[in-house]
Design an enzyme around this catalytic site. Structure first.
Site, mmCIF file in Angstrom:
data_model
loop_
_atom_site.group_PDB
_atom_site.id
_atom_site.type_symbol
_atom_site.label_atom_id
_atom_site.label_comp_id
_atom_site.label_asym_id
_atom_site.label_seq_id
_atom_site.Cartn_x
_atom_site.Cartn_y
_atom_site.Cartn_z
ATOM 1 N N HIS A 1 0.835 -1.211 0.000
ATOM 2 C CA HIS A 1 0.000 0.000 0.000
ATOM 3 C C HIS A 1 0.866 1.256 0.000
ATOM 4 C CE1 HIS A 1 -4.029 1.844 1.367
ATOM 5 N NE2 HIS A 1 -3.263 2.795 0.847
ATOM 6 N N ARG B 1 2.276 8.491 -6.869
ATOM 7 C CA ARG B 1 1.786 9.758 -7.462
ATOM 8 C C ARG B 1 2.090 10.001 -8.935
ATOM 9 N NH1 ARG B 1 -1.575 10.291 -3.210
ATOM 10 N NH2 ARG B 1 -0.619 11.157 -1.349
ATOM 11 N N ASN C 1 -4.945 6.271 -7.202
ATOM 12 C CA ASN C 1 -5.487 7.643 -7.225
ATOM 13 C C ASN C 1 -4.488 8.574 -7.917
ATOM 14 O OD1 ASN C 1 -3.831 7.285 -4.976
ATOM 15 N ND2 ASN C 1 -5.060 8.558 -3.617
ATOM 16 N N ASP D 1 -8.547 2.945 -3.757
ATOM 17 C CA ASP D 1 -8.010 3.532 -2.524
ATOM 18 C C ASP D 1 -8.008 5.057 -2.568
ATOM 19 O OD1 ASP D 1 -6.752 3.153 0.135
ATOM 20 O OD2 ASP D 1 -5.237 4.401 -0.809
ATOM 21 N N HIS E 1 -10.547 0.149 0.333
ATOM 22 C CA HIS E 1 -10.500 1.325 1.206
ATOM 23 C C HIS E 1 -11.930 1.465 1.724
ATOM 24 C CE1 HIS E 1 -9.504 5.704 2.112
ATOM 25 N NE2 HIS E 1 -10.823 5.698 2.145
ATOM 26 N N ASN F 1 -5.823 9.413 6.666
ATOM 27 C CA ASN F 1 -7.140 8.788 6.578
ATOM 28 C C ASN F 1 -6.985 7.284 6.342
ATOM 29 O OD1 ASN F 1 -9.883 8.502 6.359
ATOM 30 N ND2 ASN F 1 -9.958 9.068 4.209
ATOM 31 N N ASP G 1 0.900 2.724 3.767
ATOM 32 C CA ASP G 1 0.060 3.798 3.208
ATOM 33 C C ASP G 1 0.907 5.052 3.024
ATOM 34 O OD1 ASP G 1 -2.028 5.217 2.162
ATOM 35 O OD2 ASP G 1 -3.205 5.302 3.998
ATOM 36 N N GLY H 1 -2.755 12.278 4.716
ATOM 37 C CA GLY H 1 -1.684 11.396 4.255
ATOM 38 C C GLY H 1 -0.338 11.750 4.847
HETATM 39 O O1 DOR Z 1 -4.259 9.512 4.302
HETATM 40 C C1 DOR Z 1 -4.490 9.075 3.202
HETATM 41 N N1 DOR Z 1 -3.853 9.531 2.110
HETATM 42 N N2 DOR Z 1 -5.420 8.133 3.084
HETATM 43 C C2 DOR Z 1 -5.857 7.732 1.884
HETATM 44 O O2 DOR Z 1 -6.703 6.888 1.836
HETATM 45 C C3 DOR Z 1 -5.335 8.335 0.642
HETATM 46 C C4 DOR Z 1 -3.996 8.868 0.865
HETATM 47 C C5 DOR Z 1 -3.517 9.764 -0.250
HETATM 48 O O3 DOR Z 1 -3.637 9.394 -1.410
HETATM 49 O O4 DOR Z 1 -2.962 10.830 0.050
#
Ligand code: DOR
Length: 404
Positions: free
Chosen positions: A49, A53, A83, A140, A167, A265, A292, A311
């Site tokens: 996970h 980017r 994402n 996610d 997610h 999150n 994450d 994040g």
């Molecule tokens: O804190 C988070 N950041 N939780 C997520 O589910 C997405 C992630 C992000 O892409 O920044």
């Protein structure tokens, strides 16, 4: 130290125990023999996970910087969340990401394909087209709100032999929250995110898993109710696994500060939640530790708890945190840490260990300083924490990809 380490082939089967792998590493001719027990060789870590980017948000992280940061953390395999822009929701979009990986990754980087087009939760993505190239399917960053769409996704993923990596977040319960709906939020006048926003969708999905028989993996669990639901599902024999992150295991909302580097999150939950997660790790309910790793720019993280982006980064601090705050106090053994950081995720996602390992100096003591990170993201709740463990070298497929 540096010139003693030579890239070396270790072949370890996933059935082998950690001690066997270490034994194999140490008995391999040509491998540096360390005079001191302070150095430990682990099989290459695997993080299922991360957010690298690219394409779309290279100002936060790129495949190059993310994979270098991962190598510095001892990782030789990571799975990237979708994402992105474009969202990998069909083969053409996915190919843009695969091209970046091919060009710039210094370790094994395997993408997830999105579950829905644009991660919008309205129409299924081209799961069949992407299946050969992805670790599984995930939206996610967003929960799939529609039960019916999730059912369809599970049926299709089951037919394709790929996991759904969920997610879990119920948007109807968020009410503008941004930290845990607990003591800190109440005391400081913040809007909270309730625990049910996570466990509600898990409960819904587990029903669907029973119905469809899909392999199901839950991302970043943070609440005691989530642990219990997954414990029960496993007892019923469902094909379910889950992960949590290092921060949820060693921090809780009593440690929050008015700073964006404490915002992620799901959020840091209560001390009871944290204890339940540790218990879940010990009894096998939680299968693996995943970071994450979610880098953002300094500006995006400089707006306090309410306004900063969700994040935090984590790939360069995961092992030192796990080692210092879970292994050294005797909560986990080193073998269990290796299982959670490497063996178990590889087994679940069918990711070969190959000829990968990392060497750690367990006696090296330092204070976590984001300026040292190779990641472009610097926001970590662990800034200033004292840790033991420094990665001395990481080897991927016999190639040295990081050396301190
Ligand atoms: O804190 C988070 N950041 N939780 C997520 O589910 C997405 C992630 C992000 O892409 O920044």
């Amino acid at each position: 130290m540096a010139d003693k380490i030579r890239a070396k082939v270790i072949t370890g089967s996933l059935g082998a125990s950690f001690s066997d792998l270490i034994g194999a590493a140490l008995s391999s001719p040509g491998l540096a023999v360390f005079n001191s027990p302070r150095y430990v060789i682990f099989p290459g870590f695997c993080d299922v996970h991360v957010h690298f980017r690219e394409p779309g948000f290279s100002y936060k992280e790129t495949i190059k910087t993310g994979s270098k940061a991962a190598a510095r953390g001892g990782y030789t395999t990571v799975c990237t969340m979708p994402n992105l822009n474009p969202v990998p929701d069909n083969v053409e979009h996915l190919n843009q990401q695969l091209a970046c990986i091919e060009r710039d990754a210094c370790i094994q980087v395997i993408p997830y394909g999105a579950i829905t087009l644009g991660e919008k939760g309205e129409t299924l993505a081209d799961l069949a087209g992407m299946a050969p190239y992805v670790a599984g399917f995930s939206d996610d960053g967003r929960g799939v709100q529609s039960e019916d769409l999730m059912r369809q996704a599970m049926r299709r993923a089951k037919a394709l032999g790929k996991p759904i990596v969920a997610h879990c977040e119920d948007n109807s319960l968020l009410r503008g929250g941004y930290i845990h709906d607990g003591d800190y939020a109440k005391a400081h006048g913040h809007r909270g995110i309730c625990s049910e926003s996570e466990w509600g969708p898990i409960a819904r999905d587990l029903k669907l898993v029973k119905e469809t028989g899909v392999s199901y993996h839950v991302c970043h669990i943070s609440t005691k109710e989530s642990v219990e639901l997954i414990r029960q599902a496993k007892a019923e024999g469902l094909d379910v696994t889950c992960e949590t992150g290092p921060h949820y295991l060693v921090m809780d909302d009593s440690m929050l500060q008015e700073d964006g580097r404490f915002k992620m999150n799901p959020p840091l939950r209560s001390p009871e939640d944290r204890e339940a997660l540790v218990q879940g790790l010990l009894d096998g309910t939680i299968d693996m530790i995943a970071t994450d790793h979610a880098p953002h720019s300094a500006e995006e993280k400089a707006k306090g708890l309410e306004k900063s982006a969700f994040g935090v980064v984590g790939i360069e601090t995961a092992f030192p945190i796990v080692y210092t705050y879970l292994v050294k106090p005797g909560i986990l053994t080193l073998d269990q840490a290796a299982e959670l950081l490497c063996i178990s995720p590889r087994k679940r996602f069918n990711l070969d260990l190959g000829q990968d390992f990392c060497v750690w100096d367990l006696e090296s003591e330092s204070v976590i300083d984001p300026k040292e990170f190779l990641s472009l993201g610097k926001a970590t709740p662990f800034q200033g924490w004292k840790v033991f463990g420094r990665c001395a070298a990481t080897v991927r497929s016999g190639q040295l990809v990081y050396q301190a």
